[in-house]
Design an enzyme around this catalytic site. Structure first.
Site, PDB file in Angstrom:
ATOM      1  N   HIS A  68       0.837  -1.195   0.000  1.00 23.18           N
ATOM      2  CA  HIS A  68       0.000   0.000   0.000  1.00 23.18           C
ATOM      3  C   HIS A  68       0.877   1.251   0.000  1.00 23.18           C
ATOM      4  O   HIS A  68       2.016   1.219   0.476  1.00 23.18           O
ATOM      5  CB  HIS A  68      -0.900   0.018   1.228  1.00 23.18           C
ATOM      6  CG  HIS A  68      -1.874  -1.116   1.279  1.00 23.18           C
ATOM      7  ND1 HIS A  68      -2.729  -1.282   2.339  1.00 23.18           N
ATOM      8  CD2 HIS A  68      -2.134  -2.132   0.413  1.00 23.18           C
ATOM      9  CE1 HIS A  68      -3.475  -2.350   2.131  1.00 23.18           C
ATOM     10  NE2 HIS A  68      -3.130  -2.897   0.968  1.00 23.18           N
ATOM     11  N   GLU A  70       0.954   3.931   1.809  1.00 22.16           N
ATOM     12  CA  GLU A  70       1.474   4.383   3.106  1.00 22.16           C
ATOM     13  C   GLU A  70       2.595   3.485   3.621  1.00 22.16           C
ATOM     14  O   GLU A  70       3.583   3.975   4.165  1.00 22.16           O
ATOM     15  CB  GLU A  70       0.350   4.415   4.154  1.00 22.16           C
ATOM     16  CG  GLU A  70      -0.832   5.261   3.772  1.00 22.16           C
ATOM     17  CD  GLU A  70      -1.924   4.465   3.053  1.00 22.16           C
ATOM     18  OE1 GLU A  70      -3.074   4.918   3.095  1.00 22.16           O
ATOM     19  OE2 GLU A  70      -1.639   3.417   2.444  1.00 22.16           O
ATOM     20  N   CYS A  98      -4.945   1.430   6.741  1.00 22.84           N
ATOM     21  CA  CYS A  98      -5.384   0.142   7.265  1.00 22.84           C
ATOM     22  C   CYS A  98      -4.470  -0.229   8.431  1.00 22.84           C
ATOM     23  O   CYS A  98      -3.474   0.454   8.708  1.00 22.84           O
ATOM     24  CB  CYS A  98      -5.339  -0.921   6.161  1.00 22.84           C
ATOM     25  SG  CYS A  98      -3.659  -1.385   5.667  1.00 22.84           S
ATOM     26  N   CYS A 101      -0.787  -0.504   7.368  1.00 22.90           N
ATOM     27  CA  CYS A 101      -0.128   0.779   7.090  1.00 22.90           C
ATOM     28  C   CYS A 101       0.061   1.611   8.354  1.00 22.90           C
ATOM     29  O   CYS A 101       1.101   2.253   8.528  1.00 22.90           O
ATOM     30  CB  CYS A 101      -0.931   1.547   6.048  1.00 22.90           C
ATOM     31  SG  CYS A 101      -0.892   0.750   4.431  1.00 22.90           S
TER      32      CYS A 101
END
Length: 178
Positions: A68, A70, A98, A101
């Site tokens: 992801h 991040e 999430c 992250c």
């Protein structure tokens, strides 16, 4: 053996970015998310801003379902900056991080995270799509269970329309929800 609290381990108070800076940086993260879609990736974007609240140090779009925006950004940051410096930085991201992250930002020692849209609102845009099985574990929950007082700001109403526009446009092209 003694235990420490978040207050005992937290560095001195940092300056908070202005509302104008928050909105501007989140809109830039949204542009990064939109650029990610042009590369065939999911519409998530993140930027890391230095302690001066102006200098953009890293931009990162989503790579895939386990890389992801991040988390990739936080890993790059951790290999390029000291933990002390990162504590004064801010990670801006289009959607609430999430649990993976948020944890990666925590371990990278990024002291502040700002997001535009909640995970719950993201679910409204994606539905129960197999490519994005959201988890109802908030970033606040993750940070509240650590020993460092990571500041979390969001959602930010001023960017919600823009972030949702990018999300809905992308997910509309991905077919039916499972």
């Amino acid at each position: 053996m003694t235990s420490t609290t978040k207050q005992e381990t937290a560095p001195p108070q940092r300056q908070t970015p202005t509302r104008e800076q928050i909105v501007r940086h989140l809109l830039r993260a949204s542009a990064v998310a939109e650029r990610a879609t042009l590369l065939g990736h999911h519409p998530f974007g993140a930027i890391l801003v230095g302690p001066d609240h102006e200098t953009v140090l890293i931009e990162q779009g989503n790579v895939d379902t386990v890389n992801h925006a991040e988390a990739v950004l936080a890993r790059i940051a951790a290999t390029n900056f000291t933990p002390q410096y990162l504590w004064g930085c801010t990670l801006y991201t289009t959607v609430e991080p999430c649990c993976m992250c948020a944890g990666t930002a925590y371990w990278a020692n990024i002291g502040r995270v700002v997001f535009g849209l909640t995970e719950a609102r993201l679910l409204e845009a994606t539905g129960n799509h197999a490519e994005n099985p959201t988890m109802s574990v908030s970033a606040r929950y993750v940070f509240d269970h650590g020993q460092k007082a990571v500041e979390l700001i969001g959602p930010v109403a001023e960017v919600e329309v823009d972030v949702m526009r990018v999300q809905r446009a992308f997910w509309a092209t991905r077919g039916t929800h499972d």
